[in-house]
Design a protein around this motif. Structure first.
Motif, PDB file in Angstrom:
ATOM      1  N   ARG A  11     -52.438  38.511 103.067  1.00  0.00           N
ATOM      2  CA  ARG A  11     -51.530  37.610 103.788  1.00  0.00           C
ATOM      3  C   ARG A  11     -51.242  36.435 102.876  1.00  0.00           C
ATOM      4  NH1 ARG A  11     -51.942  35.460 109.991  1.00  0.00           N
ATOM      5  NH2 ARG A  11     -50.449  33.780 109.826  1.00  0.00           N
ATOM      6  N   GLU A  12     -49.973  36.151 102.676  1.00  0.00           N
ATOM      7  CA  GLU A  12     -49.585  35.055 101.793  1.00  0.00           C
ATOM      8  C   GLU A  12     -48.585  34.150 102.487  1.00  0.00           C
ATOM      9  OE1 GLU A  12     -48.549  36.221  97.862  1.00  0.00           O
ATOM     10  OE2 GLU A  12     -50.091  37.754  97.789  1.00  0.00           O
ATOM     11  N   GLY A  13     -48.636  32.862 102.149  1.00  0.00           N
ATOM     12  CA  GLY A  13     -47.666  31.902 102.662  1.00  0.00           C
ATOM     13  C   GLY A  13     -48.074  31.192 103.928  1.00  0.00           C
ATOM     14  N   LYS A  14     -49.294  31.392 104.396  1.00  0.00           N
ATOM     15  CA  LYS A  14     -49.704  30.804 105.667  1.00  0.00           C
ATOM     16  C   LYS A  14     -49.706  29.282 105.626  1.00  0.00           C
ATOM     17  CE  LYS A  14     -53.083  30.828 109.327  1.00  0.00           C
ATOM     18  NZ  LYS A  14     -54.188  31.481 109.956  1.00  0.00           N
ATOM     19  N   SER A  15     -50.143  28.684 104.523  1.00  0.00           N
ATOM     20  CA  SER A  15     -50.275  27.225 104.487  1.00  0.00           C
ATOM     21  C   SER A  15     -48.925  26.522 104.611  1.00  0.00           C
ATOM     22  CB  SER A  15     -51.007  26.773 103.222  1.00  0.00           C
ATOM     23  OG  SER A  15     -50.288  27.163 102.073  1.00  0.00           O
ATOM     24  N   GLU A  16     -47.873  27.099 104.011  1.00  0.00           N
ATOM     25  CA  GLU A  16     -46.546  26.480 104.114  1.00  0.00           C
ATOM     26  C   GLU A  16     -45.789  26.942 105.355  1.00  0.00           C
ATOM     27  OE1 GLU A  16     -47.327  28.402 101.349  1.00  0.00           O
ATOM     28  OE2 GLU A  16     -48.113  26.728 100.182  1.00  0.00           O
ATOM     29  N   ALA A  17     -46.052  28.159 105.788  1.00  0.00           N
ATOM     30  CA  ALA A  17     -45.400  28.774 106.954  1.00  0.00           C
ATOM     31  C   ALA A  17     -43.878  28.732 106.852  1.00  0.00           C
ATOM     32  CB  ALA A  17     -45.883  28.144 108.259  1.00  0.00           C
ATOM     33  N   ARG A  18     -43.373  28.977 105.663  1.00  0.00           N
ATOM     34  CA  ARG A  18     -41.926  29.083 105.458  1.00  0.00           C
ATOM     35  C   ARG A  18     -41.538  30.553 105.247  1.00  0.00           C
ATOM     36  NH1 ARG A  18     -38.964  24.852 106.853  1.00  0.00           N
ATOM     37  NH2 ARG A  18     -37.368  25.522 105.399  1.00  0.00           N
ATOM     38  N   TRP A  19     -42.444  31.305 104.608  1.00  0.00           N
ATOM     39  CA  TRP A  19     -42.277  32.739 104.443  1.00  0.00           C
ATOM     40  C   TRP A  19     -43.683  33.308 104.394  1.00  0.00           C
ATOM     41  CZ3 TRP A  19     -39.662  35.376  99.604  1.00  0.00           C
ATOM     42  CH2 TRP A  19     -39.753  36.752  99.715  1.00  0.00           C
ATOM     43  N   ILE A  20     -44.077  33.975 105.444  1.00  0.00           N
ATOM     44  CA  ILE A  20     -45.400  34.591 105.494  1.00  0.00           C
ATOM     45  C   ILE A  20     -45.229  36.090 105.298  1.00  0.00           C
ATOM     46  CG2 ILE A  20     -47.455  35.049 106.891  1.00  0.00           C
ATOM     47  CD1 ILE A  20     -47.009  32.364 108.270  1.00  0.00           C
ATOM     48  N   LEU A  21     -45.948  36.618 104.335  1.00  0.00           N
ATOM     49  CA  LEU A  21     -45.944  38.040 104.057  1.00  0.00           C
ATOM     50  C   LEU A  21     -47.296  38.590 104.476  1.00  0.00           C
ATOM     51  CD1 LEU A  21     -44.758  39.873 100.926  1.00  0.00           C
ATOM     52  CD2 LEU A  21     -47.091  40.214 101.710  1.00  0.00           C
ATOM     53  N   ILE A  22     -47.273  39.638 105.293  1.00  0.00           N
ATOM     54  CA  ILE A  22     -48.505  40.283 105.729  1.00  0.00           C
ATOM     55  C   ILE A  22     -48.424  41.751 105.317  1.00  0.00           C
ATOM     56  CG2 ILE A  22     -50.153  40.619 107.594  1.00  0.00           C
ATOM     57  CD1 ILE A  22     -48.430  38.672 109.255  1.00  0.00           C
ATOM     58  N   ASP A  23     -49.349  42.163 104.480  1.00  0.00           N
ATOM     59  CA  ASP A  23     -49.386  43.522 103.952  1.00  0.00           C
ATOM     60  C   ASP A  23     -50.408  44.334 104.741  1.00  0.00           C
ATOM     61  OD1 ASP A  23     -49.659  45.856 102.491  1.00  0.00           O
ATOM     62  OD2 ASP A  23     -49.991  44.852 100.568  1.00  0.00           O
ATOM     63  N   PHE A  24     -49.916  45.363 105.442  1.00  0.00           N
ATOM     64  CA  PHE A  24     -50.783  46.264 106.191  1.00  0.00           C
ATOM     65  C   PHE A  24     -50.883  47.628 105.514  1.00  0.00           C
ATOM     66  CE2 PHE A  24     -49.144  43.325 109.454  1.00  0.00           C
ATOM     67  CZ  PHE A  24     -50.332  42.853 109.960  1.00  0.00           C
ATOM     68  N   GLY A  25     -50.496  47.716 104.266  1.00  0.00           N
ATOM     69  CA  GLY A  25     -50.510  48.992 103.556  1.00  0.00           C
ATOM     70  C   GLY A  25     -49.150  49.647 103.633  1.00  0.00           C
ATOM     71  N   ASP A  26     -48.982  50.571 104.574  1.00  0.00           N
ATOM     72  CA  ASP A  26     -47.697  51.264 104.715  1.00  0.00           C
ATOM     73  C   ASP A  26     -46.603  50.364 105.276  1.00  0.00           C
ATOM     74  OD1 ASP A  26     -48.719  53.615 103.723  1.00  0.00           O
ATOM     75  OD2 ASP A  26     -49.144  54.470 105.692  1.00  0.00           O
ATOM     76  N   LEU A  27     -46.985  49.289 105.936  1.00  0.00           N
ATOM     77  CA  LEU A  27     -46.035  48.346 106.530  1.00  0.00           C
ATOM     78  C   LEU A  27     -46.283  46.951 105.963  1.00  0.00           C
ATOM     79  CD1 LEU A  27     -43.928  47.362 108.640  1.00  0.00           C
ATOM     80  CD2 LEU A  27     -45.833  47.238 110.285  1.00  0.00           C
ATOM     81  N   VAL A  28     -45.199  46.317 105.518  1.00  0.00           N
ATOM     82  CA  VAL A  28     -45.265  44.921 105.085  1.00  0.00           C
ATOM     83  C   VAL A  28     -44.341  44.125 105.994  1.00  0.00           C
ATOM     84  CG1 VAL A  28     -44.812  43.287 103.218  1.00  0.00           C
ATOM     85  CG2 VAL A  28     -45.795  45.527 102.695  1.00  0.00           C
ATOM     86  N   VAL A  29     -44.891  43.076 106.605  1.00  0.00           N
ATOM     87  CA  VAL A  29     -44.131  42.236 107.530  1.00  0.00           C
ATOM     88  C   VAL A  29     -43.813  40.915 106.839  1.00  0.00           C
ATOM     89  CG1 VAL A  29     -44.146  41.060 109.767  1.00  0.00           C
ATOM     90  CG2 VAL A  29     -45.249  43.309 109.514  1.00  0.00           C
ATOM     91  N   HIS A  30     -42.544  40.537 106.876  1.00  0.00           N
ATOM     92  CA  HIS A  30     -42.071  39.277 106.318  1.00  0.00           C
ATOM     93  C   HIS A  30     -41.605  38.406 107.478  1.00  0.00           C
ATOM     94  CE1 HIS A  30     -41.698  40.920 102.169  1.00  0.00           C
ATOM     95  NE2 HIS A  30     -41.442  42.052 102.817  1.00  0.00           N
ATOM     96  N   VAL A  31     -42.233  37.258 107.664  1.00  0.00           N
ATOM     97  CA  VAL A  31     -41.811  36.322 108.708  1.00  0.00           C
ATOM     98  C   VAL A  31     -41.275  35.086 107.995  1.00  0.00           C
ATOM     99  CG1 VAL A  31     -42.440  35.052 110.786  1.00  0.00           C
ATOM    100  CG2 VAL A  31     -43.641  37.181 110.227  1.00  0.00           C
ATOM    101  N   PHE A  32     -39.996  34.832 108.193  1.00  0.00           N
ATOM    102  CA  PHE A  32     -39.296  33.773 107.481  1.00  0.00           C
ATOM    103  C   PHE A  32     -38.943  32.601 108.382  1.00  0.00           C
ATOM    104  CE2 PHE A  32     -37.973  37.610 105.188  1.00  0.00           C
ATOM    105  CZ  PHE A  32     -38.070  37.221 103.871  1.00  0.00           C
ATOM    106  N   HIS A  33     -38.876  31.430 107.785  1.00  0.00           N
ATOM    107  CA  HIS A  33     -38.130  30.318 108.363  1.00  0.00           C
ATOM    108  C   HIS A  33     -36.672  30.635 108.030  1.00  0.00           C
ATOM    109  CE1 HIS A  33     -36.793  26.226 109.148  1.00  0.00           C
ATOM    110  NE2 HIS A  33     -37.968  26.015 109.717  1.00  0.00           N
ATOM    111  N   GLU A  34     -35.747  30.202 108.869  1.00  0.00           N
ATOM    112  CA  GLU A  34     -34.343  30.594 108.716  1.00  0.00           C
ATOM    113  C   GLU A  34     -33.784  30.342 107.313  1.00  0.00           C
ATOM    114  OE1 GLU A  34     -30.131  30.189 111.111  1.00  0.00           O
ATOM    115  OE2 GLU A  34     -31.688  28.700 111.472  1.00  0.00           O
ATOM    116  N   GLN A  35     -34.031  29.165 106.749  1.00  0.00           N
ATOM    117  CA  GLN A  35     -33.468  28.845 105.434  1.00  0.00           C
ATOM    118  C   GLN A  35     -33.994  29.787 104.344  1.00  0.00           C
ATOM    119  OE1 GLN A  35     -34.759  26.453 107.462  1.00  0.00           O
ATOM    120  NE2 GLN A  35     -33.057  25.057 107.850  1.00  0.00           N
TER     121      GLN A  35
END
Length: 124
Positions: A73-97
């Motif tokens: 999991r990367e980007g948690k401290s800034e919470a502007r773009w958090i990437l969570i790697d689950f292996g076969d699935l990677v989830v990208h949670v973005f701030h709009e900008q």
């Protein structure tokens, strides 16, 4: 090669968890052909840093309930773009900008979409 049914199911589970926390613009791509180690990307947008973090936490919790642990999991401290790697699935949670700036939809536009199971709100 296409994303397997289990990955497609995990996309739907992650998308529902994100939607439950107010995520917008949910879209999933089958990236199994160009990327040999990942089957799918799920993109979601939050409207604030707090919302981005809450969406990421909810997705991670839902996946854990399914027996799927995060690998990274990367980007948690800034919470502007958090990437969570689950292996076969990677989830990208973005701030709009950040979502607009990085434009992952443009990068993956030629890959097949995966149904998220989340119904988008009808316009105004």
């Amino acid at each position: 090669m296409t994303a397997n049914e289990r990955t497609r199911e995990l996309v739907r589970i992650a998308a529902k968890a994100a939607d439950d926390k107010g995520a917008e613009d949910l879209v999933a791509f089958d990236v199994s052909d160009p990327l040999p180690l990942v089957d799918a990307f799920l993109l979601a947008t939050g409207n604030s840093e707090r919302n981005v973090a809450a969406i990421a936490d909810a997705v991670e919790e839902a996946m854990l309930e399914e027996g799927v642990k995060r690998l990274r999991r990367e980007g948690k401290s800034e919470a502007r773009w958090i990437l969570i790697d689950f292996g076969d699935l990677v989830v990208h949670v973005f701030h709009e900008q950040e979502r607009v700036f990085y434009g992952l939809e443009r990068l993956w536009k030629d890959t097949p979409l995966i149904e998220t199971g989340v119904v988008a709100d009808a316009p105004g």
